[in-house]
Design a protein around this motif. Structure first.
Motif, mmCIF file in Angstrom:
data_model
loop_
_atom_site.group_PDB
_atom_site.id
_atom_site.type_symbol
_atom_site.label_atom_id
_atom_site.label_comp_id
_atom_site.label_asym_id
_atom_site.label_seq_id
_atom_site.Cartn_x
_atom_site.Cartn_y
_atom_site.Cartn_z
ATOM 1 N N ARG A 1 -6.984 -2.390 -3.536
ATOM 2 C CA ARG A 1 -7.426 -1.396 -2.553
ATOM 3 C C ARG A 1 -6.224 -0.640 -1.990
ATOM 4 N NH1 ARG A 1 -10.510 -2.718 3.206
ATOM 5 N NH2 ARG A 1 -10.502 -0.553 4.015
ATOM 6 N N TYR A 2 -5.153 -1.361 -1.725
ATOM 7 C CA TYR A 2 -3.946 -0.714 -1.189
ATOM 8 C C TYR A 2 -3.361 0.251 -2.219
ATOM 9 C CZ TYR A 2 0.557 -0.088 1.100
ATOM 10 O OH TYR A 2 1.651 0.463 1.708
ATOM 11 N N ASP A 3 -3.301 -0.187 -3.474
ATOM 12 C CA ASP A 3 -2.727 0.659 -4.521
ATOM 13 C C ASP A 3 -3.534 1.946 -4.710
ATOM 14 O OD1 ASP A 3 -0.681 -1.117 -5.023
ATOM 15 O OD2 ASP A 3 -1.761 -2.170 -6.629
ATOM 16 N N LYS A 4 -4.842 1.869 -4.489
ATOM 17 C CA LYS A 4 -5.714 3.019 -4.733
ATOM 18 C C LYS A 4 -5.866 3.917 -3.512
ATOM 19 C CE LYS A 4 -8.430 0.541 -8.224
ATOM 20 N NZ LYS A 4 -9.760 -0.046 -8.563
ATOM 21 N N ALA A 5 -5.314 3.511 -2.381
ATOM 22 C CA ALA A 5 -5.471 4.312 -1.151
ATOM 23 C C ALA A 5 -4.926 5.715 -1.369
ATOM 24 C CB ALA A 5 -4.745 3.627 0.002
ATOM 25 N N GLY A 6 -5.722 6.711 -1.012
ATOM 26 C CA GLY A 6 -5.326 8.098 -1.279
ATOM 27 C C GLY A 6 -4.854 8.865 -0.070
ATOM 28 N N SER A 7 -4.987 8.318 1.117
ATOM 29 C CA SER A 7 -4.570 9.016 2.327
ATOM 30 C C SER A 7 -3.885 8.021 3.253
ATOM 31 C CB SER A 7 -5.783 9.620 3.038
ATOM 32 O OG SER A 7 -6.641 8.600 3.523
ATOM 33 N N ASP A 8 -3.220 8.559 4.279
ATOM 34 C CA ASP A 8 -2.547 7.684 5.236
ATOM 35 C C ASP A 8 -3.550 6.780 5.947
ATOM 36 O OD1 ASP A 8 -0.123 8.742 4.570
ATOM 37 O OD2 ASP A 8 -0.032 10.133 6.269
#
Length: 472
Positions: free
Chosen positions: A113-120
């Motif tokens: 989930r962290y790797d895929k995060a797209g925004s701050d």
């Protein structure tokens, strides 16, 4: 985002035990032993004993218990540990890794989930989820051991046992080691520590600790210790409130009117005390960590800062702060890499060295340096050794860090390599480590940050004198 990558990489250490390690050849996997009826081979605990130990550990880590009650149960387990042998200790460590670690599947989901995060915003939420996934009953288990009297020392000594294992065996317990180091970094934050002055009037039990833990220059007798605590000396230690009788790290200081170049005058019990009215230089000639289990917990920088502040309050005339330090890795480096360094001498220097040492190899140079105290300032052997020492301290690095352990400590705290001192430590230890050579690291208070910045770039900060010696 390099910090994030480093942080996520660190999580792998925390759960490596949950992913399984290579078991000892004589042992079944822990899960099989817990389900078995009989002991096999060289296994330390029987299946029944192992299950009982697991049950006791689960009670200590029970979230439903108060910390006080959990600490009481931890005390009973500490008593078991004290009576158990080394093999049983390893079973305890393995249980803490394999049965009390984070949920590996939940952690994997949180990392993805962290790797895929797209925004701050998504990254912040993913970070919090990852932190929650990292929480484990192992953390609570270890925290409960810190509750009763003597608990911190128990955990420190346990990690010291881990670190004493062969490197190949340490890998099996890396998750426990990583978590202990993380907890110690919080519990031994310098803001929680107290700097105390240690003198001849300190309790005898504390003075005995100085003799016991002195790691640089052995204290030979009570009169030797008294000399090191004379009027022209100062000694300071960092103490934790839960371990008030044991200095975690201590520094011995000599107050002089110039930079020290030899240990002999400092350790001369018959020498008169220096005139403090003329003292302008503080020499840190011994810094000793007393707890192997706190390896990786850095408070050396803060210790030196606190000592400098304390000294300048008492002696406003002090302007210079330096060490007189050993070079413990010099001889071994010379044997492995000295030939390459000597090969860079010019033809004239090589010819002179060949005439004096019988050759231009490190082994021949070391063999010729049997009596360094007898060599004059212009001696070819002396100049060759100084050149090699300057190269070792001022040029050689591994992964951007100085090779020498003492150099890493002081340079990491903002010092620079200032001066090499010939025949400065002619003790058997000094001759064995560095042919009697010692080094001054200078703490220039206005340039500490600059020196740290240079070191971060892989450049070792050195004086012009060391720079000149490096060129041969």
């Amino acid at each position: 985002m390099g910090w994030a990558a480093d942080w996520i990489e660190q999580t792998k250490l925390w759960v490596r035990g949950a992913e399984g390690g290579k078991p000892d050849e004589q042992q079944r996997p822990l899960a099989q032993r817990l389900d078995a009826t009989l002991r096999r081979g060289q296994e330390a605990l029987s299946p029944r004993e192992l299950r009982r130990l697991l049950q006791d550990m689960e009670q200590v880590a029970d979230a439903a218990l108060s910390d006080v009650e959990g600490g009481r149960k931890a005390l009973a387990l500490m008593e078991w540990y004290a009576a158990a042998d080394a093999a049983a200790h390893k079973d305890f460590w393995l249980l803490s890794i394999e049965r009390f670690g984070p949920d590996a599947q939940a952690l994997q989901v949180a990392r993805e989930r962290y790797d895929k995060a797209g925004s701050d915003a998504e990254r912040s939420e993913a970070e919090m989820a990852l932190r929650r996934a990292l929480l484990s009953s192992r953390t609570r288990l270890l925290q409960r051991f810190a509750q009763p009297q003597g608990g911190l020392e128990f955990l420190i000594n346990m990690r010291a046992q881990l670190l004493a294992l062969p490197k190949s065996e340490q890998q099996r317990y890396v998750a426990l080691d990583a978590e202990l180091e993380h907890l110690f970094s919080r519990w031994f934050d310098v803001a929680l520590l107290e700097l105390r002055s240690i003198n001849w009037d300190s309790p005898a039990s504390l003075l005995e600790k100085l003799i016991q833990y002195e790691a640089v220059h052995d204290i030979r007798s009570w009169s030797d210790l008294k000399n090191r605590l004379d009027s022209d000396r100062r000694c300071y230690g960092f103490f934790h409130p839960r371990m008030p009788k044991v200095p975690l790290i201590f520094v011995e200081v000599a107050l002089l009117d110039k930079m020290a170049g030899s240990m002999a005058p400092l350790l001369d019990e018959s020498a008169a005390a220096a005139d403090l009215s003329k003292a302008n230089t503080a020499i840190f000639y011994s810094i000793s960590n007393t707890q192997t289990g706190l390896k990786g917990v850095s408070f050396g920088d803060s210790l030196i800062k606190h000592v400098v502040e304390t000294l300048t309050q008492e002696f406003p005339k002090l302007k210079h702060f330096a060490t007189l330090s050993p070079i413990p890795g010099l001889r071994s480096w010379l044997l492995k890499h000295g030939d390459a360094a000597l090969a860079e001498l010019d033809d004239k220097e090589k010819a002179a060295l060949e005439k004096s040492a019988g050759g231009v190899t490190a082994a021949q140079l070391l063999a010729a340096l049997e009596d360094p105290g007898s060599l004059g300032e212009k001696s070819t052997l002396r100049q060759a050794a100084l050149y090699c020492a300057a190269r070792y301290l001022g040029r050689e690095t591994a992964k951007g860090r100085p090779l020498d352990a003492v150099a890493r400590f002081h340079l990491g705290n903002g010092a620079r390599v200032e001066r090499l001192n010939w025949a400065a430590d002619l003790s058997s230890k000094g001759l064995k480590q560095s042919m009697g050579l010692m080094v001054n690291y200078l703490y220039d208070l206005k340039r500490l940050d600059k020196h740290r910045s240079l070191l971060a770039q892989g450049k070792i900060p050195v004086s012009s004198e060391i720079e000149s010696l490096c060129k041969g």
